[in-house]
Design an enzyme around this catalytic site. Structure first.
Site, short mmCIF file in Angstrom:
data_model
loop_
_atom_site.label_atom_id
_atom_site.label_comp_id
_atom_site.label_asym_id
_atom_site.label_seq_id
_atom_site.Cartn_x
_atom_site.Cartn_y
_atom_site.Cartn_z
CG ASP A 179 -2.03 1.13 1.19
OD1 ASP A 179 -1.49 2.22 0.42
OD2 ASP A 179 -3.29 0.76 1.39
NE ARG A 229 -16.33 -1.36 -7.18
CZ ARG A 229 -16.77 -1.50 -6.12
NH1 ARG A 229 -16.48 -2.68 -5.39
NH2 ARG A 229 -17.66 -0.67 -5.56
CG ASP A 279 -17.59 -11.03 -4.11
OD1 ASP A 279 -18.39 -11.87 -4.26
OD2 ASP A 279 -17.97 -9.91 -3.73
CD GLU A 316 -19.02 -7.02 -10.87
OE1 GLU A 316 -19.94 -6.41 -10.28
OE2 GLU A 316 -17.92 -7.42 -10.03
CG HIS A 363 -19.48 -7.07 -6.73
ND1 HIS A 363 -19.08 -6.04 -7.50
CD2 HIS A 363 -19.27 -6.50 -5.37
CE1 HIS A 363 -18.63 -5.02 -6.62
NE2 HIS A 363 -18.51 -5.19 -5.64
#
Length: 325
Positions: A181, A242, A266, A271, A290
């Site tokens: 990060d 995402r 997920d 989508e 999702h």
């Protein structure tokens, strides 16, 4: 009268709020608020919608610049149902002085639990073993040995609210946790229980990798063939952020060529995922719509947090989750 529009896709098949009635009562108990459920089929807000409502509780529909360009735009606040806000043109809303909020607190624990659910299911080969029983192949169980975690390394990409929560929950299970990060220092990450590393170092050293970062211009396509080529052949890759954060074709190739051991998604680039997607052919890939973090508690908390932002706006109270200040 203050008018609130709510995404129709938040109604279940019985036309009832999928988050229950309790959060909705926060609006209903106010005499000066009118609630309208928008059409379930709306995929994108338009000028007619934004000229009809003061506030919108927004789930899947997109909100771009065009929908607020009209001179009679009435909209004052968009309260996103969830943590992601990549479906909203943040700068366009800022130019029109329209507040955009999300619900980071409500999803922190549920998504972290969902990440661990993916990891546990893959490590234990849950779905393969379920299929052994259903297909009458009980005695082939020795061919599907699970993977222990206590000597393994977890890699977390994105150590914001959800990433930090995932690190905390994962500590009892893994030997070591690495985190990538660029916005977190080693001191910050060590407080969660993780070691700060660069992206490719994480790819090379981790046995399980989970992506939990935001989608923006810096993270779109972040995970590609170069990343997968550095992963261990025994490693698993998971994405709960995402879909566009990863290059799906490169993931397909990594799975097909056995460069990695498996994956759990997920979220996908498009989508709903096409039934023709190659990813559906692999037994070592878990795909959920999702919705892995969706529970009654999660949705109640998301709705409460989102509606509270609208009420705080009405009451001229501080709005804590504004993303376009």
């Amino acid at each position: 009268m203050f008018k609130v529009g709510i995404s129709g896709d938040l109604l279940n098949s019985n036309n009832e709020p999928c988050f229950g009635n309790s959060p909705l009562n926060l609006l209903k108990e106010r005499g000066n608020i009118k609630i309208t459920w928008m059409d379930k089929t709306i995929s994108e807000l338009n000028s007619e919608i934004t000229s009809s409502f003061d506030a919108i509780l927004l789930n899947l529909p997109k909100a771009n610049a065009d929908c607020v360009s009209n001179s009679n735009c009435r909209l004052k606040i968009i309260s996103r149902f969830g943590v992601g806000f990549d479906s909203v043109d943040i700068e366009a809303m800022k130019r029109k002085n329209i507040i955009v909020t999300n619900t980071p607190n409500a999803v922190r624990r549920p998504v972290a639990v969902a990440a661990l659910t993916m990891i546990f299911a893959s490590a234990g080969k849950l779905f393969q073993k379920d299929n052994l029983v259903r297909s009458g192949n009980w005695n082939k169980r020795a061919d599907y040995m699970g993977i222990g975690l206590s000597r393994k390394t977890l890699g977390v990409i994105g150590a914001g609210n959800i990433g930090a929560e995932t690190i905390k929950l994962s500590k009892p299970f893994f030997n070591e946790i690495l985190a990538y990060d660029p916005f977190k220092s080693q001191n910050q990450l060590s407080q969660f229980g993780a070691i700060k590393v660069d992206l490719f170092d994480l790819a090379n050293k981790s046995d399980f990798i989970v992506v939990l970062c935001n989608l923006d211009k810096n993270t779109e396509g972040l995970i590609n063939a170069d990343f997968f080529s550095l992963m261990k052949k025994s490693a698993y890759f998971f994405n709960l952020s995402r879909g566009p954060v990863i290059d799906e074709r490169h993931l397909e190739n990594a799975i097909q060529s056995k460069k990695i051991a498996g994956s759990g998604l997920d979220v996908t680039e498009i989508e709903p995922l096409s039934p023709k997607s190659k990813l559906l052919k692999f037994e070592n890939v878990i795909i959920t719509p999702h919705a892995l973090c969706w529970t009654d508690e999660c949705f109640n908390d998301i709705a409460t947090e989102a509606i509270t932002s609208i009420l705080n706006f009405i009451d001229k109270k501080p709005i804590f989750n504004q993303v376009n200040k």
